[in-house]
Design an enzyme around this catalytic site. Sequence first.
Site, PDB file in Angstrom:
ATOM      1  N   ASP A 460       0.837  -1.202   0.000  1.00 14.19           N
ATOM      2  CA  ASP A 460       0.000   0.000   0.000  1.00 14.19           C
ATOM      3  C   ASP A 460       0.872   1.251   0.000  1.00 14.19           C
ATOM      4  O   ASP A 460       2.082   1.207   0.311  1.00 14.19           O
ATOM      5  CB  ASP A 460      -0.915  -0.012   1.237  1.00 14.19           C
ATOM      6  CG  ASP A 460      -2.234   0.701   1.008  1.00 14.19           C
ATOM      7  OD1 ASP A 460      -2.338   1.490   0.046  1.00 14.19           O
ATOM      8  OD2 ASP A 460      -3.167   0.478   1.800  1.00 14.19           O
ATOM      9  N   ASP A 528     -10.892   1.693  -2.822  1.00 13.42           N
ATOM     10  CA  ASP A 528     -11.369   1.417  -1.470  1.00 13.42           C
ATOM     11  C   ASP A 528     -12.893   1.388  -1.408  1.00 13.42           C
ATOM     12  O   ASP A 528     -13.465   0.926  -0.421  1.00 13.42           O
ATOM     13  CB  ASP A 528     -10.845   2.477  -0.489  1.00 13.42           C
ATOM     14  CG  ASP A 528      -9.375   2.263  -0.135  1.00 13.42           C
ATOM     15  OD1 ASP A 528      -8.833   1.196  -0.452  1.00 13.42           O
ATOM     16  OD2 ASP A 528      -8.771   3.184   0.456  1.00 13.42           O
TER      17      ASP A 528
END
Length: 709
Positions: A460, A528
């Site tokens: 990430d 997301d």
Amino acid sequence: MLATLPPITFDPDLGLAVLRTPNSVYALRVGSDGSPRHLYWGAPLGTDTLAALPEGASPAASSFEADAAADELAPQTGARFGPAGLQVRFADGTRGAQWHFVGHTIDSGALRLRLEDRRRPLRAELCYRVRPGTDVVERWTELTHLGSPDSADGPITVDRLDSASWTAPALADYRLSHLVGGWNSEFQLQRDRLPVAETVLTSRRGITGHHASPWLALDDGTAGEERGEVWSTALAWSGSWRVTVHRDPVGRTTWTGGFGHEGTGWTLRSGESLRTPVYAGLYTPHGFGAASRAWHDYVRRHVLPGPERDRPVLYNSWEATGFDVDEAGQIRLAHLAARVGAELFVLDDGWFGTRRDDRSGLGDWTPRPEAFPRGLRPLADEVHRLGMDFGLWVEPEMVNPDSELYRAHPDWVVHSPHLDATELRNQLVLNFARPEVEAWAQGTLDRLVRENDVDWLKWDANRAFTEAGWDGHPDPDRLWIDHTRAVHRVMDRLRAAHPGLRIEACAGGGGRVDLGILARTDQAWTSDNTDPVDRIGIQHGFSQLFPAQAMAAWVTDSPNTATGRRTPLRFRFHVAMAGALGLGGDLTSWSEEELAETAELVAAYKRIRPLVQRGHQHRVTPDGAAVAAVHYAAPDDSEHALLVWRSTTRFGHAPDPVRLPALDPGARYLDPDRKREYSGAVLVHRGIAPDLPAGDHASALIRLRRVPT
């Protein structure tokens, strides 16, 4: 006849270079001023025909307007007034290069055109490569300071070094397709008439960006999914970038692109070189769908690692636990994930350092003792015992100021010492351009993978660059290039050291998805936002360039955490089945009925997974239609899968049949689940009724098999 010609030829007498793909030709000619000029890009033509094409010229040529063909990489000298892809300054203040053509080489499937400045120690090589079996032309540029270290030649400042410039043919009009968005709303497809102006697409963030993508397509405004000429390009770069599209008032349209953004520049000293990332392009006469399928084929053949491997059905613990993780809770989730058919269990954020929220711990990549008193290995062993692979979330480019790493090495972050640092998500960016930071990251990740038997890393990156500087470095803007290349190197070395390791790209969702990052990762976290209604549009935009195999798509809880929308489990699954399926909800709160349905739907996905991940994708419903659908076809036409979604229902409006133009009109097809047989001609020209359930958020999975004759 044309298909038997070599993929790359160069005629030194004519200065004519020709690159041939199975369905297109790209041609250029070295101009009288030594600069390679664009000649042709389109349907196949013979070499003699190409050689006879006239030089490109402006119909408005004058002392105020250039009359030569567009450059393959425009310098800032001569009567050139559009965006310059190469901008240099020499030590005496002179700006711009003036070329003479030195020669060419064709080696290892690549053409190199060598140019040298007429007076200065500067060489550029314009490089071209045709990948076997695809219609993609890869281009990049290598710039070298030819001075010797002991000479008096000063450094050369490079204000702009693009990978390539591209030219569209004269068309009645021009339309630009590109992707826009933001966090939780990535990959929104825009199609706009191209204005007579310079249109800049860019990221200044140090990552590819949620808000824009270095992909575009041009057409004349009439192309559709299955018809019309389309020219499309994509930059293989995971940092800041810029693409400038220039439509001039007299009908010429060009675009130039590469790494970096305005205001950055780099220094070349004697003997140094700078190589750009690949900027790839393709042409098709068969519409946006064919362009996407050509890109998908190229990505699978020449970009993605291990494209023949199924992307596993994963379970990720984030939405179930957030930062509140511990060994017992994760093992409970792992048992449920295995029960419903997951093949990979990923432990997300919160497992390390002092990490109880996003304010501390980043950089301290050791298990949090109170959560994992025995370390991570017992969890990994139990996951493996359950028949799943074990994955781990990491964010190695970032650091919290409240961490042992930052307290030990505050100089490791990207910063300008005379500016206040901006914290985003309570974190700063580590400068991977520094060799010691790259070495630390390599050693830390290697240890994590080796000691914990990790099969999968979710890598990430949850913030952009700000106040970017490199204190004490003689060429501080190099961090914009060198950071990205170091990230790529660390990933490459990890995969080489651990051949079974797979990596998922993530940057707060789809903030770093490009051909460069996908060359060393197996898939990308798309967004997301897992709301299935929103995901239909996000996934539509993603599919313009990237194949479904690379698109991570999760089924999560209802109501959705991003939108609060409630949707049926079946609908959530059918939307996520369009990519690499994952599960991300709190399985401990799902009912026995939901868990049983989940197991059935996971099994259904596994039956169609080869089609979704390696088949040909067809977007078979128009933008804005009440019903959206995607069709996946086996290359040999033996099997097909159709996913159909209707987000909202209108009284008195039954869904239209979904036409399947990729089928053979002369064949017959069987639906093995509904026990129905269809004429291929009917499915192509009239379509198939999806038989959707009543109400909003309705969906269907339809499988078809070609009936043997």
